[in-house]
Design an enzyme around this catalytic site. Sequence first.
Site, mmCIF file in Angstrom:
data_model
loop_
_atom_site.group_PDB
_atom_site.id
_atom_site.type_symbol
_atom_site.label_atom_id
_atom_site.label_comp_id
_atom_site.label_asym_id
_atom_site.label_seq_id
_atom_site.Cartn_x
_atom_site.Cartn_y
_atom_site.Cartn_z
ATOM 1 N N ASN A 46 0.835 -1.203 0.000
ATOM 2 C CA ASN A 46 0.000 0.000 0.000
ATOM 3 C C ASN A 46 0.869 1.253 0.000
ATOM 4 O O ASN A 46 1.941 1.292 0.614
ATOM 5 C CB ASN A 46 -1.025 0.000 1.148
ATOM 6 C CG ASN A 46 -0.450 -0.329 2.519
ATOM 7 O OD1 ASN A 46 0.563 -1.011 2.635
ATOM 8 N ND2 ASN A 46 -1.106 0.148 3.556
ATOM 9 N N ALA A 50 -0.994 11.997 1.780
ATOM 10 C CA ALA A 50 -1.503 12.996 2.719
ATOM 11 C C ALA A 50 -2.942 13.375 2.365
ATOM 12 O O ALA A 50 -3.738 13.739 3.229
ATOM 13 C CB ALA A 50 -0.596 14.226 2.696
ATOM 14 N N GLU A 59 -2.851 -4.618 -3.234
ATOM 15 C CA GLU A 59 -3.301 -5.491 -4.322
ATOM 16 C C GLU A 59 -3.312 -4.721 -5.638
ATOM 17 O O GLU A 59 -2.972 -5.247 -6.692
ATOM 18 C CB GLU A 59 -4.714 -6.015 -4.037
ATOM 19 C CG GLU A 59 -4.832 -6.850 -2.775
ATOM 20 C CD GLU A 59 -5.115 -6.022 -1.509
ATOM 21 O OE1 GLU A 59 -4.666 -4.865 -1.420
ATOM 22 O OE2 GLU A 59 -5.772 -6.561 -0.616
HETATM 23 N N1 THU Z 1 -5.288 -1.642 2.393
HETATM 24 C C1 THU Z 1 -4.709 -2.409 1.421
HETATM 25 O O1 THU Z 1 -3.575 -2.175 0.998
HETATM 26 N N2 THU Z 1 -5.432 -3.442 0.933
HETATM 27 C C2 THU Z 1 -6.680 -3.782 1.340
HETATM 28 O O2 THU Z 1 -7.279 -4.695 0.774
HETATM 29 C C3 THU Z 1 -7.291 -3.098 2.469
HETATM 30 C C4 THU Z 1 -6.609 -1.872 2.921
HETATM 31 C C5 THU Z 1 -4.512 -0.514 2.928
HETATM 32 C C6 THU Z 1 -5.048 0.837 2.540
HETATM 33 C C7 THU Z 1 -4.520 1.698 3.664
HETATM 34 O O3 THU Z 1 -3.203 2.115 3.329
HETATM 35 C C8 THU Z 1 -4.440 0.785 4.859
HETATM 36 O O4 THU Z 1 -4.523 -0.539 4.337
HETATM 37 C C9 THU Z 1 -5.550 0.977 5.870
HETATM 38 O O5 THU Z 1 -6.792 0.947 5.260
#
Ligand code: THU
Length: 137
Positions: A46, A50, A59
């Site tokens: 992820n 900001a 993903e």
């Molecule tokens: N996040 C992901 O990378 N994948 C997901 O399927 C759910 C959420 C990340 C987004 C954000 O940076 C953090 O998790 C909290 O929501």
Amino acid sequence: MNPKLAVKELVSKCLQARDMAYCPYSHFPVGAAILTAEGAIVTGCNVENASYGLTVCAERTAIQRAIVEGHRQFTAIAVTCDIKDRFVGPCGACRQVLLEFGTDWIVYLTKPDGSYKETSLSELLPLAFSPTHLGKD
Ligand code: THU
């Protein structure tokens, strides 16, 4: 490659990718690793912003990277975060984005200790809207 070894490798790569997460706001690192039909592994993490809504999930960074690298057919994805006591699935938006590239994906929900639960995209997103509804096969 031996299928069991391939899963082990995929799981290990998603754990490594999680360590690269840029998540200074949520402190919730997520890693993903995609296995392509050719046997390549493409990872993502992820990447937050900001301006919170511009955050991209692990993903989706993985799938975007895979497309740029010329892959269009995928067999499996392993996804992990820091939650130790449950298997955690991809968010709804990511499920839809993965489904763009087929319904037959295996999804390995992976805990930080490397244990995983196997599921599938069609199980995670039943009755989905898909490219077939727009006449694409
Ligand atoms: N996040 C992901 O990378 N994948 C997901 O399927 C759910 C959420 C990340 C987004 C954000 O940076 C953090 O998790 C909290 O929501």
